[in-house]
Scaffold this motif. Structure first.
Motif, PDB file in Angstrom:
ATOM      1  N   LYS A 254       6.498   0.967   6.623  1.00  0.00           N
ATOM      2  CA  LYS A 254       5.922   2.236   7.066  1.00  0.00           C
ATOM      3  C   LYS A 254       4.549   2.455   6.441  1.00  0.00           C
ATOM      4  CE  LYS A 254      10.231   4.676   7.898  1.00  0.00           C
ATOM      5  NZ  LYS A 254      11.105   5.764   7.460  1.00  0.00           N
ATOM      6  N   GLU A 255       4.444   2.174   5.145  1.00  0.00           N
ATOM      7  CA  GLU A 255       3.170   2.338   4.443  1.00  0.00           C
ATOM      8  C   GLU A 255       2.097   1.424   5.032  1.00  0.00           C
ATOM      9  OE1 GLU A 255       1.523   1.439  -0.005  1.00  0.00           O
ATOM     10  OE2 GLU A 255       3.492   2.391   0.134  1.00  0.00           O
ATOM     11  N   LEU A 256       2.452   0.183   5.311  1.00  0.00           N
ATOM     12  CA  LEU A 256       1.510  -0.764   5.899  1.00  0.00           C
ATOM     13  C   LEU A 256       1.098  -0.315   7.303  1.00  0.00           C
ATOM     14  CD1 LEU A 256      -0.083  -3.382   5.821  1.00  0.00           C
ATOM     15  CD2 LEU A 256       1.972  -4.581   6.580  1.00  0.00           C
ATOM     16  N   THR A 257       2.068   0.154   8.078  1.00  0.00           N
ATOM     17  CA  THR A 257       1.781   0.632   9.430  1.00  0.00           C
ATOM     18  C   THR A 257       0.820   1.810   9.397  1.00  0.00           C
ATOM     19  OG1 THR A 257       3.941  -0.114  10.221  1.00  0.00           O
ATOM     20  CG2 THR A 257       2.821   1.548  11.543  1.00  0.00           C
ATOM     21  N   GLU A 258       1.047   2.751   8.503  1.00  0.00           N
ATOM     22  CA  GLU A 258       0.159   3.915   8.367  1.00  0.00           C
ATOM     23  C   GLU A 258      -1.244   3.491   7.934  1.00  0.00           C
ATOM     24  OE1 GLU A 258       2.091   6.644   5.720  1.00  0.00           O
ATOM     25  OE2 GLU A 258       3.730   7.010   7.141  1.00  0.00           O
ATOM     26  N   LYS A 259      -1.319   2.538   7.016  1.00  0.00           N
ATOM     27  CA  LYS A 259      -2.611   2.043   6.536  1.00  0.00           C
ATOM     28  C   LYS A 259      -3.379   1.382   7.684  1.00  0.00           C
ATOM     29  CE  LYS A 259      -4.673  -1.094   3.181  1.00  0.00           C
ATOM     30  NZ  LYS A 259      -4.435  -2.059   2.104  1.00  0.00           N
ATOM     31  N   LEU A 260      -2.695   0.543   8.451  1.00  0.00           N
ATOM     32  CA  LEU A 260      -3.341  -0.134   9.575  1.00  0.00           C
ATOM     33  C   LEU A 260      -3.774   0.854  10.647  1.00  0.00           C
ATOM     34  CD1 LEU A 260      -1.059  -3.287   9.877  1.00  0.00           C
ATOM     35  CD2 LEU A 260      -3.415  -3.189   9.032  1.00  0.00           C
ATOM     36  N   GLN A 261      -2.969   1.875  10.886  1.00  0.00           N
ATOM     37  CA  GLN A 261      -3.315   2.905  11.863  1.00  0.00           C
ATOM     38  C   GLN A 261      -4.573   3.655  11.442  1.00  0.00           C
ATOM     39  OE1 GLN A 261      -1.969   3.448  14.860  1.00  0.00           O
ATOM     40  NE2 GLN A 261      -3.400   5.103  15.267  1.00  0.00           N
ATOM     41  N   LYS A 262      -4.681   3.981  10.169  1.00  0.00           N
ATOM     42  CA  LYS A 262      -5.868   4.677   9.667  1.00  0.00           C
ATOM     43  C   LYS A 262      -7.109   3.793   9.784  1.00  0.00           C
ATOM     44  CE  LYS A 262      -3.489   7.823   6.564  1.00  0.00           C
ATOM     45  NZ  LYS A 262      -3.199   8.189   5.171  1.00  0.00           N
ATOM     46  N   GLN A 263      -6.956   2.504   9.470  1.00  0.00           N
ATOM     47  CA  GLN A 263      -8.077   1.576   9.598  1.00  0.00           C
ATOM     48  C   GLN A 263      -8.523   1.475  11.056  1.00  0.00           C
ATOM     49  OE1 GLN A 263      -6.666  -2.113   7.935  1.00  0.00           O
ATOM     50  NE2 GLN A 263      -7.075  -1.477   5.823  1.00  0.00           N
ATOM     51  N   TYR A 264      -7.568   1.397  11.958  1.00  0.00           N
ATOM     52  CA  TYR A 264      -7.861   1.319  13.385  1.00  0.00           C
ATOM     53  C   TYR A 264      -8.597   2.576  13.852  1.00  0.00           C
ATOM     54  CZ  TYR A 264      -7.137   1.291  18.418  1.00  0.00           C
ATOM     55  OH  TYR A 264      -7.332   1.347  19.765  1.00  0.00           O
ATOM     56  N   GLU A 265      -8.103   3.733  13.476  1.00  0.00           N
ATOM     57  CA  GLU A 265      -8.726   4.997  13.871  1.00  0.00           C
ATOM     58  C   GLU A 265     -10.151   5.104  13.328  1.00  0.00           C
ATOM     59  OE1 GLU A 265      -5.958   7.972  12.592  1.00  0.00           O
ATOM     60  OE2 GLU A 265      -4.535   7.471  14.177  1.00  0.00           O
ATOM     61  N   LYS A 266     -10.364   4.646  12.103  1.00  0.00           N
ATOM     62  CA  LYS A 266     -11.701   4.663  11.516  1.00  0.00           C
ATOM     63  C   LYS A 266     -12.629   3.747  12.301  1.00  0.00           C
ATOM     64  CE  LYS A 266     -14.243   3.950   7.240  1.00  0.00           C
ATOM     65  NZ  LYS A 266     -14.191   3.507   5.856  1.00  0.00           N
TER      66      LYS A 266
END
Length: 75
Positions: free
Chosen positions: A6-18
């Motif tokens: 979950k933590e990795l998924t959230e991190k990747l999602q934030k990177q993608y959005e940025k």
């Protein structure tokens, strides 16, 4: 999904959005996802070359030019 996933998924999602908030990246994404698939591009090129249209009158050129025109490169 465990906590680490979950933590990795959230991190990747934030990177993608940025990345997608940057117009340069959005244009790149739009171009990549709007070009015809490579098999279709090769078929267009084959037919254009067979018809003597290996220039700006060919269907391949028109298809690629449309994507570039619809998604201009930011300055």
């Amino acid at each position: 999904m465990n906590d680490q996933e979950k933590e990795l998924t959230e991190k990747l999602q934030k990177q993608y959005e940025k990345r997608m908030s940057d117009p340069k990246n959005m244009y790149d994404y739009n171009r990549r996802h709007n070009y015809p698939i490579i098999e279709e591009q090769l078929d267009l090129l084959f037919h254009d070359m067979s018809a003597g249209k290996g220039d700006k009158t060919g269907e391949w050129y028109k298809a690629v030019n449309k994507v570039k025109t619809d998604n201009p490169k930011p300055e």
